[in-house]
Write a protein that holds these residues in place. Structure first.
Motif, mmCIF file in Angstrom:
data_model
loop_
_atom_site.group_PDB
_atom_site.id
_atom_site.type_symbol
_atom_site.label_atom_id
_atom_site.label_comp_id
_atom_site.label_asym_id
_atom_site.label_seq_id
_atom_site.Cartn_x
_atom_site.Cartn_y
_atom_site.Cartn_z
ATOM 1 N N ALA A 1 -49.936 83.211 1.639
ATOM 2 C CA ALA A 1 -51.021 83.996 1.051
ATOM 3 C C ALA A 1 -50.470 85.192 0.286
ATOM 4 O O ALA A 1 -50.927 85.497 -0.826
ATOM 5 N N TRP A 2 -49.470 85.870 0.854
ATOM 6 C CA TRP A 2 -48.896 87.035 0.174
ATOM 7 C C TRP A 2 -48.239 86.641 -1.146
ATOM 8 O O TRP A 2 -48.430 87.291 -2.160
ATOM 9 N N ARG A 3 -47.488 85.537 -1.126
ATOM 10 C CA ARG A 3 -46.853 85.071 -2.361
ATOM 11 C C ARG A 3 -47.899 84.696 -3.404
ATOM 12 O O ARG A 3 -47.764 84.991 -4.589
ATOM 13 N N THR A 4 -48.953 84.019 -2.967
ATOM 14 C CA THR A 4 -49.991 83.572 -3.886
ATOM 15 C C THR A 4 -50.673 84.758 -4.552
ATOM 16 O O THR A 4 -50.967 84.732 -5.757
ATOM 17 N N LEU A 5 -50.905 85.820 -3.806
ATOM 18 C CA LEU A 5 -51.587 86.991 -4.364
ATOM 19 C C LEU A 5 -50.729 87.739 -5.375
ATOM 20 O O LEU A 5 -51.265 88.465 -6.223
ATOM 21 N N GLN A 6 -49.415 87.575 -5.328
ATOM 22 C CA GLN A 6 -48.572 88.178 -6.360
ATOM 23 C C GLN A 6 -48.823 87.512 -7.709
ATOM 24 O O GLN A 6 -48.715 88.138 -8.767
ATOM 25 N N ARG A 7 -49.182 86.200 -7.652
ATOM 26 C CA ARG A 7 -49.454 85.448 -8.881
ATOM 27 C C ARG A 7 -50.927 85.490 -9.265
ATOM 28 O O ARG A 7 -51.272 85.595 -10.445
ATOM 29 N N ASP A 8 -51.801 85.436 -8.262
ATOM 30 C CA ASP A 8 -53.239 85.339 -8.515
ATOM 31 C C ASP A 8 -53.964 86.300 -7.581
ATOM 32 O O ASP A 8 -54.377 85.928 -6.482
ATOM 33 N N PRO A 9 -54.155 87.565 -7.988
ATOM 34 C CA PRO A 9 -54.775 88.556 -7.094
ATOM 35 C C PRO A 9 -56.209 88.240 -6.712
ATOM 36 O O PRO A 9 -56.737 88.858 -5.785
ATOM 37 N N ASP A 10 -56.869 87.307 -7.413
ATOM 38 C CA ASP A 10 -58.261 86.981 -7.110
ATOM 39 C C ASP A 10 -58.405 85.709 -6.268
ATOM 40 O O ASP A 10 -59.522 85.213 -6.098
ATOM 41 N N HIS A 11 -57.315 85.183 -5.741
ATOM 42 C CA HIS A 11 -57.371 83.956 -4.948
ATOM 43 C C HIS A 11 -58.061 84.266 -3.618
ATOM 44 O O HIS A 11 -57.493 84.935 -2.741
ATOM 45 N N ALA A 12 -59.286 83.789 -3.435
ATOM 46 C CA ALA A 12 -60.118 84.174 -2.291
ATOM 47 C C ALA A 12 -59.510 83.740 -0.957
ATOM 48 O O ALA A 12 -59.468 84.515 0.005
ATOM 49 N N GLN A 13 -59.044 82.468 -0.883
ATOM 50 C CA GLN A 13 -58.490 81.989 0.383
ATOM 51 C C GLN A 13 -57.224 82.747 0.744
ATOM 52 O O GLN A 13 -57.002 83.103 1.907
ATOM 53 N N ALA A 14 -56.382 83.014 -0.252
ATOM 54 C CA ALA A 14 -55.150 83.760 0.002
ATOM 55 C C ALA A 14 -55.470 85.175 0.471
ATOM 56 O O ALA A 14 -54.823 85.695 1.393
#
Length: 747
Positions: free
Chosen positions: A369-382
């Protein structure tokens, strides 16, 4: 009021074409009088003159020092102007900060009041702008950060400046910023010297509430506006507003947006400046300290442009370089025999982050989740998984080889701007026969690599955490017998052998405890029973003793600086009684601000970002104080998991502007009742009473080495990451409080 208290190649006197009067004495005209002496001060030469006063260079017989003397021309001033002049003297008289021009004296020469200040050799920032034009962002931000530190100190003393602009920021001979001209200063607790509806200040830089004469709305946010307007000018080479007349200019300040900043500037920096220039005070940064913290985040490459709707296109552009590297974080690679690293999901720079969390442990889901939010700050599940796992799981963890049962400690490595990856960590085992330093790029999931030292075998053991200065030099405390402080001869470069040279202390063992200020320009060191701690300039190595105000102290326990660097804090054993302790607070000039005694063994002290709250942890919890002219106890946090005596607190730090506190600790003694427990890392509210923490580190996947205790903590400069040392060679990186989970964002 005049603002020219400086002397230098670009001084106002020279710029206006006035001849400089030579000789040991000169004279100055004050109405019909021609003065060669003002009070006990001999006039050397006139420096600048205006409609309300004159500034001269003067000297007091018997003192080998020139001063700037500001003389009011009383014939042209009414009672209100005289009151403002006296207010400036009173405001400056109680300020003592390296970023503020100091006042030495105040008096009258007949009907003429005068103010005596230090003479600053240098020039003002408006002169720098006139000569150079817009400044590089890195330089402008550095100047603005120094201004924030000085103004936050003024606010803590109850003084608002209300006339911040480049002309009132002097650049001294050493390149430091000095705030001057407090002619419009207002005691934050007293009466305003400006009549209702009267406009005072410099229109191009004044806040809208000043332009409207709404004195009831004046506060710290008024100076935050001035800081933002000054930073705007440094970046753009012009003030944020201009008009053909004073009336048009005031209307623009109150009603119109500022002229656009250059499009080449970082969007995050543009957004920061525009927030300072909001029309409503409540929409700006709440304090100079809060603005300074954002500027530090920008310097560290951690400040992102705000999003509107889904995301602003500028944010995507700013992140595009970092995204390629983010996809390769947490690589799992073969682990050398000498060190272990917690496995991480495998990825490559060409493989995108999986669209969903991987099957496996909760900890791996959190790191995905942390890695995903670096790429996509609006990713709800992350975002949901990341908020749930925050502080429960580390982003990285290693176990260094060690034969001792003492702390492992480290420091974050400086980052270049713009930063394309999180900061690496320099790690060393403390109190260990293993003399190796280690470099750890924790986000890659790799094992640490050795950092060579020259000459080899220099140390018999490490004593304290490594310190990296603003000039890039590494300072280390080593040699268990003499506790000598060493520093590198040149800039520290990871992977290259660092050659160390000793810096002798006044006594054997003096450097057992050390700390470095946030700007990495000052180091405090101490340790010997009864010896005064020392404050070191990291570039020159010059040192001075810190005053102990007559306290009978034993050995130093720990040192720290406040987040803004204005305060130095230390804890000590009491002389002859290790069960008693002292907490001492100094200003950065080494003078005691306050101290308190406790019947406890004290750990490392800490302070809030605004410097108003000071605290110290002890075995059973945390004691908090309000810092005024003394340390006033405000809260004794007795934490349930520690008060029974099975565990003990080892360190603490404030989160969320002082609303939350993180504590580390555990059992360091296997003979305690109940036996050993895993090392603890817990989040507690400062207010209210609870029997359990708001959040704590999960025990899932704990290595065997963490069966005892977590120890020293350190936040990265941008507060994005928290470094936690532990016993038996374990060190971890967690998220800090720069992006708190939603549940903790509101009071």
């Amino acid at each position: 009021m005049l603002r020219d208290y400086r002397l230098g190649p670009s001084s106002t006197a020279r710029r206006l074409g006035r001849p400089r009067l030579e000789g040991s004495r000169s004279r100055v005209e004050a109405g019909a009088m021609k003065l060669t002496q003002i009070g006990p001060y001999q006039v050397v030469r006139e420096l600048a003159r205006g409609g309300m006063g004159v500034v001269v260079v003067a000297r007091r017989p018997g003192l080998d020092r020139e001063v700037a003397l500001k003389l009011m021309l009383a014939e042209q001033a009414g009672p209100r102007e005289l009151a403002r002049f006296q207010a400036e003297a009173q405001a400056l008289g109680r300020l003592d900060h390296p970023g503020v021009v100091r006042v030495h004296d105040f008096g009258r020469e007949g009907a003429h009041p005068y103010l005596v200040m230090e003479l600053v050799q240098g020039e003002a920032l408006d002169e720098v702008l006139a000569r150079e034009g817009p400044l590089p962002p890195e330089r402008a931000v550095a100047y603005a950060l120094e201004l924030c530190e000085a103004i936050e100190y003024c606010h803590q003393q109850g003084v608002l400046h209300r006339d911040l602009k480049p002309a009132n920021a002097l650049l001294d001979a050493e390149g430091r910023i000095r705030v001057t001209d407090f002619g419009l200063a207002k005691d934050a607790q007293g009466q305003s010297l400006t009549a209702t509806g009267q406009v005072m200040g410099t229109p191009s830089y004044m806040a809208p509430e000043q332009a409207a004469g709404e004195k009831e709305r004046f506060g710290p946010a008024t100076d935050v506006y001035g800081l933002g307007a000054t930073l705007y000018a440094l970046l753009a080479g012009r003030p944020p507003f201009h008009g053909q007349s004073a009336v048009n200019l005031l209307v623009a300040v109150m009603r119109k947006p500022p002229a656009p900043l250059p499009g080449t500037l970082d969007p995050a920096l543009r957004a920061l400046v525009l927030r300072c220039l909001e029309k409503e005070p409540a929409a700006r940064y709440p304090s100079a300290a809060a603005l300074g913290e954002e500027l530090r985040r920008f310097q560290a490459g951690a400040l992102a442009a705000p999003r509107s709707g889904a995301r602003v296109a500028a944010l995507l552009g700013a992140l595009v370089v970092g995204l390629v590297l983010v996809a390769g974080w947490f690589l799992t690679r073969p682990t050398p025999d000498r060190a272990k690293s917690t496995p991480r999901p495998s990825a490559s720079s060409t493989t995108p982050t999986p669209s969903g969390p991987p099957a496996g442990s909760e900890a791996e889901g959190y790191r995905w989740a942390w890695r995903t939010l670096q790429r996509d700050p609006d990713h709800a599940q992350a975002r949901e998984l990341r908020d749930e796992g925050w502080l429960k799981h580390p982003l990285g963890q290693i176990v260094l080889p060690t034969t001792s049962n003492h702390d492992v400690q480290g420091c974050f490595l400086p980052q270049s701007r713009p930063a394309t990856s999180p900061p690496g960590v320099l790690v060393l085992p403390v109190h260990d026969d293993d003399r190796d330093l280690w470099i750890w790029d924790w986000w890659k999931g790799e094992a640490p690599r050795k950092q060579p030292i020259a000459p080899p075998g220099l140390a018999t053991s490490w004593r304290e955490m490594p310190l990296l200065t603003a000039g890039g030099k590494l300072w280390l405390t080593l040699d268990a017998q003499a506790n000598t402080l060493h520093r590198t001869k040149s800039r520290f470069e990871p992977g290259r052998a660092c050659e160390l040279t000793p810096l002798e202390g006044p006594k054997q063992g003096h450097f057992e405890k050390v700390a470095i200020d946030p700007a990495r320009k000052l180091i405090v060191a101490g340790g010997v029973d009864g010896a005064a701690p020392r404050l070191y300039d990291t570039e020159t190595g010059r040192a001075k003793d810190l005053d102990l105000d007559g306290l009978k102290v034993g050995a130093a326990r720990y040192f720290a600086f406040s987040p803004g660097g204005e305060l130095v804090l230390g804890t000590f054993k009491a002389e002859g009684d290790d069960s008693l302790g002292f907490l001492v607070v100094w200003d950065r000039r080494g003078r005691v601000r306050a101290h308190a005694g406790l019947a406890l063994k004290l750990n490392r002290p800490f302070a809030s970002e605004d410097g108003r709250t000071v605290g110290v942890s002890h075995a059973e919890g945390v004691q908090l104080y309000r810092l005024t002219n003394e340390l006033v106890p405000t809260k004794d946090l007795s934490l349930a998991p520690f008060s029974a005596g099975r565990n003990e607190v080892r360190d603490a730090c404030l989160f969320a502007g002082g609303r939350l506190i993180v504590v580390s600790g555990g059992s360091s003694d296997g003979d305690r009742p109940g036996g050993k427990t895993p090392g603890l890392l817990q989040l507690w509210p400062v207010e209210g009473r609870r029997n359990s923490p708001l959040r704590e580190r999960a025990n899932e996947g704990e290595p065997d080495e963490l069966d005892q205790c977590r120890g020293r903590m350190q936040l990265s400069p941008d507060r994005r990451f928290l470094l936690v040392g532990s016993l038996k060679g374990v060190i971890e990186v967690y998220e800090g409080d720069a992006d708190l989970p939603q549940v903790y964002r509101s009071p």
